[in-house]
Scaffold this motif. Structure first.
Motif, short mmCIF file in Angstrom:
data_model
loop_
_atom_site.label_atom_id
_atom_site.label_comp_id
_atom_site.label_asym_id
_atom_site.label_seq_id
_atom_site.Cartn_x
_atom_site.Cartn_y
_atom_site.Cartn_z
N ALA A 201 46.00 -12.45 13.57
CA ALA A 201 45.78 -11.02 13.34
C ALA A 201 46.34 -10.19 14.48
CB ALA A 201 44.29 -10.75 13.17
N TYR A 202 46.13 -10.64 15.71
CA TYR A 202 46.66 -9.93 16.87
C TYR A 202 48.19 -9.95 16.86
CZ TYR A 202 47.50 -8.67 21.75
OH TYR A 202 47.95 -8.06 22.90
N SER A 203 48.77 -11.11 16.60
CA SER A 203 50.23 -11.23 16.55
C SER A 203 50.82 -10.32 15.49
CB SER A 203 50.63 -12.68 16.28
OG SER A 203 50.17 -13.54 17.30
N GLY B 291 43.95 -10.20 28.95
CA GLY B 291 44.81 -11.34 29.24
C GLY B 291 44.09 -12.55 29.80
N GLY B 292 42.99 -12.30 30.52
CA GLY B 292 42.22 -13.41 31.07
C GLY B 292 42.72 -13.85 32.43
N PRO B 293 41.93 -14.64 33.15
CA PRO B 293 42.26 -15.01 34.53
C PRO B 293 43.40 -16.00 34.67
CG PRO B 293 40.27 -16.15 33.81
CD PRO B 293 40.62 -15.19 32.71
N ASP B 294 43.78 -16.67 33.60
CA ASP B 294 44.83 -17.69 33.69
C ASP B 294 46.23 -17.13 33.45
OD1 ASP B 294 42.89 -19.67 34.15
OD2 ASP B 294 42.60 -19.97 31.99
N ALA B 295 46.33 -15.83 33.20
CA ALA B 295 47.63 -15.22 32.92
C ALA B 295 48.59 -15.39 34.09
CB ALA B 295 47.44 -13.74 32.59
N THR B 296 49.86 -15.52 33.79
CA THR B 296 50.84 -15.90 34.81
C THR B 296 51.87 -14.83 35.15
OG1 THR B 296 52.19 -16.92 33.07
CG2 THR B 296 50.65 -18.35 34.23
N ASP B 297 51.95 -13.74 34.39
CA ASP B 297 52.95 -12.71 34.67
C ASP B 297 52.46 -11.78 35.78
OD1 ASP B 297 54.83 -13.64 32.96
OD2 ASP B 297 54.56 -12.11 31.43
N VAL C 136 42.78 -4.04 20.85
CA VAL C 136 41.75 -5.07 20.98
C VAL C 136 42.43 -6.42 20.88
CG1 VAL C 136 39.86 -3.65 20.15
CG2 VAL C 136 41.25 -4.90 18.50
N GLY C 137 41.83 -7.42 21.52
CA GLY C 137 42.46 -8.73 21.63
C GLY C 137 42.19 -9.64 20.45
N PHE C 138 42.50 -10.92 20.67
CA PHE C 138 42.43 -11.89 19.57
C PHE C 138 41.26 -12.86 19.74
CE2 PHE C 138 45.79 -12.83 22.64
CZ PHE C 138 45.32 -13.99 23.24
N SER C 139 40.24 -12.43 20.47
CA SER C 139 39.12 -13.33 20.72
C SER C 139 37.99 -13.20 19.71
CB SER C 139 38.55 -13.06 22.12
OG SER C 139 38.11 -11.72 22.23
N GLU C 140 38.15 -12.27 18.75
CA GLU C 140 37.09 -12.11 17.76
C GLU C 140 36.95 -13.40 16.94
OE1 GLU C 140 37.85 -8.68 15.43
OE2 GLU C 140 37.48 -7.27 17.05
N PRO C 141 35.77 -14.00 16.93
CA PRO C 141 35.60 -15.30 16.26
C PRO C 141 35.59 -15.20 14.74
CG PRO C 141 33.49 -14.51 17.07
CD PRO C 141 34.52 -13.54 17.57
N HIS D 138 39.02 -4.97 12.25
CA HIS D 138 38.97 -4.22 13.50
C HIS D 138 40.32 -4.26 14.23
CE1 HIS D 138 37.18 -3.60 17.71
NE2 HIS D 138 36.98 -2.49 17.06
N VAL D 139 40.94 -5.43 14.30
CA VAL D 139 42.21 -5.57 15.02
C VAL D 139 43.28 -4.69 14.38
CG1 VAL D 139 44.06 -7.18 15.63
CG2 VAL D 139 41.67 -7.89 15.84
N PHE D 140 43.39 -4.72 13.07
CA PHE D 140 44.39 -3.90 12.39
C PHE D 140 44.12 -2.42 12.58
CE2 PHE D 140 45.52 -1.45 8.58
CZ PHE D 140 46.89 -1.63 8.57
N ALA D 141 42.84 -2.02 12.46
CA ALA D 141 42.49 -0.60 12.56
C ALA D 141 42.86 -0.01 13.92
CB ALA D 141 41.00 -0.42 12.30
#
Length: 258
Positions: free
Chosen positions: A152-154, A189-195, A84-89, A100-103
């Motif tokens: 948390a994601y990192s 990753g979202g629409p702005d990702a560059t890879d 899961v990503g890092f967008s959880e507010p 949730h992210v850790f689990a």
């Protein structure tokens, strides 16, 4: 031909890797969060052998998934792709009271690794953001620190590097590696990702097949089929073992010796 299980393969990079492996003639078992997503996964990867559903934020469901996989027979490789990503507010707690992210990103792959019959090859998906992870491993359950989704994601992506390297060290008969797919335009990753999206899923599939000498690496961190920079602290055996001990305490599951 290899038999491969991929977590988080109902969409994104996991689904793309599954499609590539099925096209290559390999037997692929998919994973989805729930039964509805499982139906979607099978529709998106025609030719997949099966799909299993489990919510990886739940320790009980993750343990049950490991048992189902063991009952299903031997796997040559497992790709731990789900995240899961890092967008959880805010700090979202699981049914077990864990972040949730850790689990999902840390504890679930640890539990599956510990409980599944060891395959020949293990592939864990990390991120360049692991370089910003906290190597102190302090307060893994985030009970006292102020919530920060990106941190948390990192942290979780550093944990997965530590796990991959620890397994490589403790299980010399298993090829255990970590992959950085890059910042790509997936749902996470979202629409702005560059890879390059087309390259992002190929390294995990390449490692899972393991058919040539160039695939026979272990304890490595790879980006586009080449060794890449990992945080120096991730190579510390003591730090690796501290993560294993913490995960064992939180899950009630110890990593067996091989």
């Amino acid at each position: 031909m290899s038999r491969i299980f991929i977590t988080g393969s109902s969409d994104g990079l996991g689904q793309m890797a599954a499609q590539l492996l099925v096209e290559g003639g390999h037997q692929v078992v998919l994973h989805a969060r729930n039964k509805e997503r499982a139906v979607h996964a099978m529709a998106q990867v025609p030719g997949a052998q099966a799909v299993l559903s489990a919510d990886l934020s739940s320790i009980e469901e993750t343990k049950a998934l490991a048992q189902k996989l063991n009952d299903a027979g031997h796997f040559d490789a497992v790709i731990h792709n789900a995240a899961v990503g890092f967008s959880e507010p805010r700090r979202v707690a699981t049914i077990d009271g864990l972040p949730h992210v850790f689990a999902v990103n840390t504890l679930a792959p640890y539990i599956l690794t510990a409980l599944m019959h060891a395959p020949k090859r293990l592939v864990y998906i990390s991120s360049s953001l692991h370089l910003s992870g906290d190597p102190s491993l302090g307060d893994l359950a985030w009970e006292s620190r102020r919530w920060g989704g990106t941190q948390a994601y990192s942290d979780s992506k550093l944990h997965i590097v530590l796990l991959a390297f620890a397994v490589a060290r403790h299980w010399p008969g298993v090829l255990s590696n970590c992959v950085e797919p890059g910042w790509v335009a997936t749902k996470m990753g979202g629409p702005d990702a560059t890879d390059d999206l087309d390259l992002a899923y190929r390294t995990q599939a390449w490692l899972a097949i393991g058919t040539s000498a160039s695939h026979q690496v272990t304890g490595d961190y790879l980006y586009h089929q080449q060794s890449a920079q990992a945080l120096r602290a991730a190579f510390d055996p003591a730090l690796q073992d501290r993560l294993l001990q913490a995960c064992a305490q939180l899950s009630g599951v110890a990593l067996p010796s091989h």
